[in-house]
Design a protein around this motif. Structure first.
Motif, short mmCIF file in Angstrom:
data_model
loop_
_atom_site.label_atom_id
_atom_site.label_comp_id
_atom_site.label_asym_id
_atom_site.label_seq_id
_atom_site.Cartn_x
_atom_site.Cartn_y
_atom_site.Cartn_z
N SER A 1 0.85 -1.18 0.00
CA SER A 1 0.00 0.00 0.00
C SER A 1 0.89 1.24 0.00
O SER A 1 2.10 1.14 0.25
CB SER A 1 -0.93 0.02 1.22
OG SER A 1 -0.17 0.03 2.42
N GLY A 2 0.28 2.39 -0.28
CA GLY A 2 1.00 3.65 -0.20
C GLY A 2 1.38 4.26 -1.53
O GLY A 2 1.92 5.37 -1.57
N GLY A 3 1.11 3.57 -2.62
CA GLY A 3 1.43 4.13 -3.92
C GLY A 3 0.49 5.27 -4.28
O GLY A 3 -0.49 5.54 -3.58
N GLY A 4 0.80 5.93 -5.39
CA GLY A 4 -0.06 7.03 -5.84
C GLY A 4 0.64 7.88 -6.86
O GLY A 4 1.68 7.51 -7.41
N LEU A 5 0.02 9.03 -7.11
CA LEU A 5 0.55 10.00 -8.07
C LEU A 5 1.21 11.13 -7.30
O LEU A 5 0.60 11.70 -6.38
CB LEU A 5 -0.58 10.54 -8.94
CG LEU A 5 -0.24 11.69 -9.90
CD1 LEU A 5 0.78 11.25 -10.94
CD2 LEU A 5 -1.52 12.21 -10.56
N VAL A 6 2.43 11.46 -7.67
CA VAL A 6 3.17 12.52 -6.99
C VAL A 6 3.99 13.29 -8.01
O VAL A 6 4.39 12.73 -9.04
CB VAL A 6 4.08 11.91 -5.89
CG1 VAL A 6 5.14 11.01 -6.48
CG2 VAL A 6 4.67 12.98 -5.00
N GLN A 7 4.23 14.56 -7.72
CA GLN A 7 5.08 15.36 -8.60
C GLN A 7 6.55 15.06 -8.35
O GLN A 7 6.93 14.64 -7.25
CB GLN A 7 4.81 16.84 -8.38
CG GLN A 7 3.46 17.32 -8.90
CD GLN A 7 3.32 18.83 -8.83
OE1 GLN A 7 3.92 19.49 -7.99
NE2 GLN A 7 2.51 19.39 -9.74
N ALA A 8 7.35 15.29 -9.37
CA ALA A 8 8.80 15.11 -9.21
C ALA A 8 9.30 15.93 -8.03
O ALA A 8 8.87 17.07 -7.84
CB ALA A 8 9.51 15.52 -10.49
N GLY A 9 10.17 15.31 -7.25
CA GLY A 9 10.68 15.96 -6.04
C GLY A 9 9.90 15.60 -4.79
O GLY A 9 10.34 15.90 -3.68
N GLY A 10 8.75 14.97 -4.97
CA GLY A 10 7.91 14.61 -3.84
C GLY A 10 8.33 13.31 -3.19
O GLY A 10 9.34 12.71 -3.55
N SER A 11 7.52 12.91 -2.21
CA SER A 11 7.83 11.71 -1.42
C SER A 11 6.61 10.80 -1.32
O SER A 11 5.47 11.27 -1.36
CB SER A 11 8.28 12.11 -0.01
OG SER A 11 9.45 12.87 -0.03
N LEU A 12 6.89 9.53 -1.16
CA LEU A 12 5.87 8.53 -0.86
C LEU A 12 6.47 7.51 0.09
O LEU A 12 7.69 7.27 0.07
CB LEU A 12 5.40 7.80 -2.12
CG LEU A 12 4.47 8.53 -3.08
CD1 LEU A 12 4.26 7.69 -4.34
CD2 LEU A 12 3.13 8.84 -2.44
N ARG A 13 5.61 6.89 0.89
CA ARG A 13 6.05 5.81 1.77
C ARG A 13 5.21 4.58 1.46
O ARG A 13 3.98 4.60 1.66
CB ARG A 13 5.88 6.18 3.23
CG ARG A 13 6.51 5.17 4.19
CD ARG A 13 6.04 5.41 5.60
NE ARG A 13 6.86 4.72 6.59
CZ ARG A 13 6.43 4.41 7.81
NH1 ARG A 13 5.21 4.74 8.19
NH2 ARG A 13 7.24 3.79 8.66
N LEU A 14 5.87 3.54 0.98
CA LEU A 14 5.19 2.29 0.69
C LEU A 14 5.26 1.38 1.92
O LEU A 14 6.27 1.37 2.64
CB LEU A 14 5.83 1.59 -0.49
CG LEU A 14 5.94 2.39 -1.79
CD1 LEU A 14 6.51 1.50 -2.89
CD2 LEU A 14 4.60 2.97 -2.20
#
Length: 114
Positions: A7-20
């Motif tokens: 879980s934790g995926g998605g759409l993000v702009q370049a330079g952003g962060s995500l936590r899977l």
């Protein structure tokens, strides 16, 4: 039967962060290595990061310094913190472990827009 749920995926702009996150249906305390792989459209699945039961980590050159893998053995969870995301990080991210045979999650989509 081992089940892995990402879980934790998605759409993000370049330079952003995500936590899977990856939740395992079994205890991962004694699992030697937990991995994250990714597969971009038209490309082979590749190893992104790995962590051993002792906490040693290994990263693909393309993500070193930007991604951090960690594991919580008490909660049977594995994480992938992704910072400074780039469009080339786009793909489906899979959690993996091996207990005699290979087990994979269903994957979570990560899309990084430029």
């Amino acid at each position: 039967q081992v089940q892995l749920v990402e879980s934790g995926g998605g759409l993000v702009q370049a330079g952003g962060s995500l936590r899977l996150s990856c939740a395992a249906s079994v205890s991962i305390f004694s699992v030697r290595t937990m991995d994250w792989y990714r597969q971009a459209p038209g490309k082979q699945r590749e190893l992104v990061a790995a962590i051993t039961s002792g906490g040693s980590t290994n990263y693909a050159d393309s993500v070193k310094g930007r991604f951090t893998i960690s594991r919580d053995n008490a909660k049977n969870l594995v994480y992938l913190q992704m910072n400074s995301l780039k469009p080339e990080d786009t793909g489906v991210y899979y959690c993996h472990l091996r207990i005699t045979v290979n087990y994979w999650g269903q994957g979570t989509q990560v899309t990084v827009s430029s």
